[in-house]
Design a protein around this motif. Structure first.
Motif, PDB file in Angstrom:
ATOM      1  N   PHE A  35      69.905 -18.886  -0.073  1.00  0.00           N
ATOM      2  CA  PHE A  35      69.088 -18.617   0.722  1.00  0.00           C
ATOM      3  C   PHE A  35      68.670 -17.231   0.788  1.00  0.00           C
ATOM      4  CE2 PHE A  35      67.168 -17.705   5.148  1.00  0.00           C
ATOM      5  CZ  PHE A  35      66.064 -18.300   4.913  1.00  0.00           C
ATOM      6  N   PHE A  36      69.648 -16.542   0.932  1.00  0.00           N
ATOM      7  CA  PHE A  36      69.534 -15.011   1.062  1.00  0.00           C
ATOM      8  C   PHE A  36      69.091 -14.362  -0.204  1.00  0.00           C
ATOM      9  CE2 PHE A  36      71.214 -10.782   0.224  1.00  0.00           C
ATOM     10  CZ  PHE A  36      70.703 -10.151   1.113  1.00  0.00           C
ATOM     11  N   TYR A  82      78.400 -24.751   2.452  1.00  0.00           N
ATOM     12  CA  TYR A  82      77.649 -23.540   3.571  1.00  0.00           C
ATOM     13  C   TYR A  82      77.337 -22.390   2.661  1.00  0.00           C
ATOM     14  CZ  TYR A  82      76.414 -20.995   7.660  1.00  0.00           C
ATOM     15  OH  TYR A  82      75.606 -20.244   8.425  1.00  0.00           O
ATOM     16  N   ARG A  83      78.368 -21.915   2.058  1.00  0.00           N
ATOM     17  CA  ARG A  83      78.125 -20.429   1.507  1.00  0.00           C
ATOM     18  C   ARG A  83      77.297 -20.406   0.091  1.00  0.00           C
ATOM     19  NH1 ARG A  83      83.614 -17.136   1.933  1.00  0.00           N
ATOM     20  NH2 ARG A  83      82.274 -15.970   0.267  1.00  0.00           N
ATOM     21  N   LYS A  84      77.398 -21.739  -0.474  1.00  0.00           N
ATOM     22  CA  LYS A  84      76.379 -21.903  -1.703  1.00  0.00           C
ATOM     23  C   LYS A  84      74.806 -21.858  -0.931  1.00  0.00           C
ATOM     24  CE  LYS A  84      79.088 -24.462  -4.951  1.00  0.00           C
ATOM     25  NZ  LYS A  84      78.890 -23.906  -6.063  1.00  0.00           N
ATOM     26  N   THR A  99      67.317 -25.023   0.576  1.00  0.00           N
ATOM     27  CA  THR A  99      68.742 -24.260   0.972  1.00  0.00           C
ATOM     28  C   THR A  99      68.652 -23.914   2.461  1.00  0.00           C
ATOM     29  OG1 THR A  99      70.428 -22.950  -0.312  1.00  0.00           O
ATOM     30  CG2 THR A  99      68.072 -21.925   0.193  1.00  0.00           C
ATOM     31  N   TYR A 100      67.608 -23.769   2.991  1.00  0.00           N
ATOM     32  CA  TYR A 100      67.641 -23.173   4.298  1.00  0.00           C
ATOM     33  C   TYR A 100      67.863 -24.468   5.083  1.00  0.00           C
ATOM     34  CZ  TYR A 100      65.709 -22.574   8.991  1.00  0.00           C
ATOM     35  OH  TYR A 100      65.735 -22.499  10.510  1.00  0.00           O
ATOM     36  N   ILE A 101      67.326 -25.752   4.831  1.00  0.00           N
ATOM     37  CA  ILE A 101      67.845 -27.044   5.590  1.00  0.00           C
ATOM     38  C   ILE A 101      69.456 -27.240   5.406  1.00  0.00           C
ATOM     39  CG2 ILE A 101      67.620 -29.352   5.575  1.00  0.00           C
ATOM     40  CD1 ILE A 101      65.063 -27.529   6.803  1.00  0.00           C
ATOM     41  N   VAL A 158      54.273 -22.698 -10.948  1.00  0.00           N
ATOM     42  CA  VAL A 158      55.325 -23.181 -11.362  1.00  0.00           C
ATOM     43  C   VAL A 158      56.595 -22.468 -10.614  1.00  0.00           C
ATOM     44  CG1 VAL A 158      57.012 -24.063 -13.094  1.00  0.00           C
ATOM     45  CG2 VAL A 158      54.527 -24.180 -13.352  1.00  0.00           C
ATOM     46  N   VAL A 159      56.431 -21.178 -10.753  1.00  0.00           N
ATOM     47  CA  VAL A 159      57.495 -20.210 -10.291  1.00  0.00           C
ATOM     48  C   VAL A 159      57.575 -20.517  -8.783  1.00  0.00           C
ATOM     49  CG1 VAL A 159      58.576 -17.760 -10.004  1.00  0.00           C
ATOM     50  CG2 VAL A 159      57.507 -18.836 -12.361  1.00  0.00           C
ATOM     51  N   LEU A 160      56.135 -20.344  -8.215  1.00  0.00           N
ATOM     52  CA  LEU A 160      56.205 -20.313  -6.626  1.00  0.00           C
ATOM     53  C   LEU A 160      56.700 -21.787  -5.941  1.00  0.00           C
ATOM     54  CD1 LEU A 160      53.006 -18.535  -6.046  1.00  0.00           C
ATOM     55  CD2 LEU A 160      55.257 -17.742  -5.252  1.00  0.00           C
ATOM     56  N   VAL A 161      56.316 -22.833  -6.723  1.00  0.00           N
ATOM     57  CA  VAL A 161      56.696 -23.976  -6.258  1.00  0.00           C
ATOM     58  C   VAL A 161      58.161 -24.397  -6.139  1.00  0.00           C
ATOM     59  CG1 VAL A 161      56.665 -26.406  -6.700  1.00  0.00           C
ATOM     60  CG2 VAL A 161      54.502 -25.065  -6.308  1.00  0.00           C
ATOM     61  N   THR A 162      58.706 -23.909  -7.417  1.00  0.00           N
ATOM     62  CA  THR A 162      60.320 -24.150  -7.546  1.00  0.00           C
ATOM     63  C   THR A 162      60.922 -23.114  -6.520  1.00  0.00           C
ATOM     64  OG1 THR A 162      60.415 -22.729  -9.551  1.00  0.00           O
ATOM     65  CG2 THR A 162      60.288 -25.037 -10.002  1.00  0.00           C
ATOM     66  N   LEU A 163      60.500 -22.090  -6.234  1.00  0.00           N
ATOM     67  CA  LEU A 163      61.247 -20.831  -5.397  1.00  0.00           C
ATOM     68  C   LEU A 163      61.103 -21.160  -4.245  1.00  0.00           C
ATOM     69  CD1 LEU A 163      63.005 -18.535  -5.388  1.00  0.00           C
ATOM     70  CD2 LEU A 163      60.634 -16.972  -5.718  1.00  0.00           C
ATOM     71  N   ILE A 164      59.717 -21.609  -3.761  1.00  0.00           N
ATOM     72  CA  ILE A 164      59.443 -22.266  -2.321  1.00  0.00           C
ATOM     73  C   ILE A 164      60.542 -23.465  -2.023  1.00  0.00           C
ATOM     74  CG2 ILE A 164      57.809 -22.957  -0.659  1.00  0.00           C
ATOM     75  CD1 ILE A 164      55.912 -21.064  -2.188  1.00  0.00           C
TER      76      ILE A 164
END
Length: 157
Positions: A125-126, A118-120, A28-30, A16-22
């Motif tokens: 992403f970072f 963009y900043r969000k 956010t990258y897109i 669950v953590v991995l799916v939501t985090l990925i």
């Protein structure tokens, strides 16, 4: 019995953590790359990711407290610290995972304080990206030559 249940649930909840985090990192990258609006859906995913990570951390801390491996580690520290798998569960795994959840939480807080879309996206992403890398590095994957555990555990008693 509590230990077996917590171990199985902790193993399940990691997905669950991995799916939501990925999903968060990807979205956010897109959003950053294409300069998209930081939507309500992005914000909900941010929150869902942090909540799922906090649930996992809570389960992990309780599991740590009742784990026979961790108990062995602390009761035989001088010897256990030199045993790779024992040391991993006694200190390394919990330290990296707590750090990852702290980074995720800080990042989430920083995202809320950002002004522009963009900043969000960039901030999320970072911070979420760093947390993802830490988490991926400290999961005892079934294919890991260092510390291997099953990717899926059953809830059988």
């Amino acid at each position: 019995m509590l230990y077996s249940f917590l171990l199985a649930f902790h193993s399940f909840w990691r997905w669950v953590v991995l799916v939501t985090l990925i999903a968060s990192v990807f979205r956010t990258y897109i959003g950053k790359k294409d300069k998209l609006v930081f939507s309500r859906k992005d914000d909900q995913l941010r929150l869902l990711t942090v909540i799922s990570a906090h649930i996992q951390l809570t389960i992990g801390v309780v599991l740590y407290a009742v784990s026979p491996i961790v108990s062995y580690f602390w009761n035989n520290f001088g010897k256990a610290v030199h045993e790779r798998q024992i040391r991993f569960f006694g200190i390394e795994h919990i330290t990296v995972m707590i750090s990852a959840v702290i980074i995720l939480t800080i990042g989430s807080s920083k995202v809320k304080k950002q002004d522009g879309d963009y900043r969000k996206h960039s901030t999320m992403f970072f911070w979420f990206g760093i947390a993802l890398l830490l988490i991926l590095s400290s999961i005892p994957w079934s294919f890991s030559p260092l510390t291997s555990r099953p990717n899926f555990r059953d809830f059988s008693w």
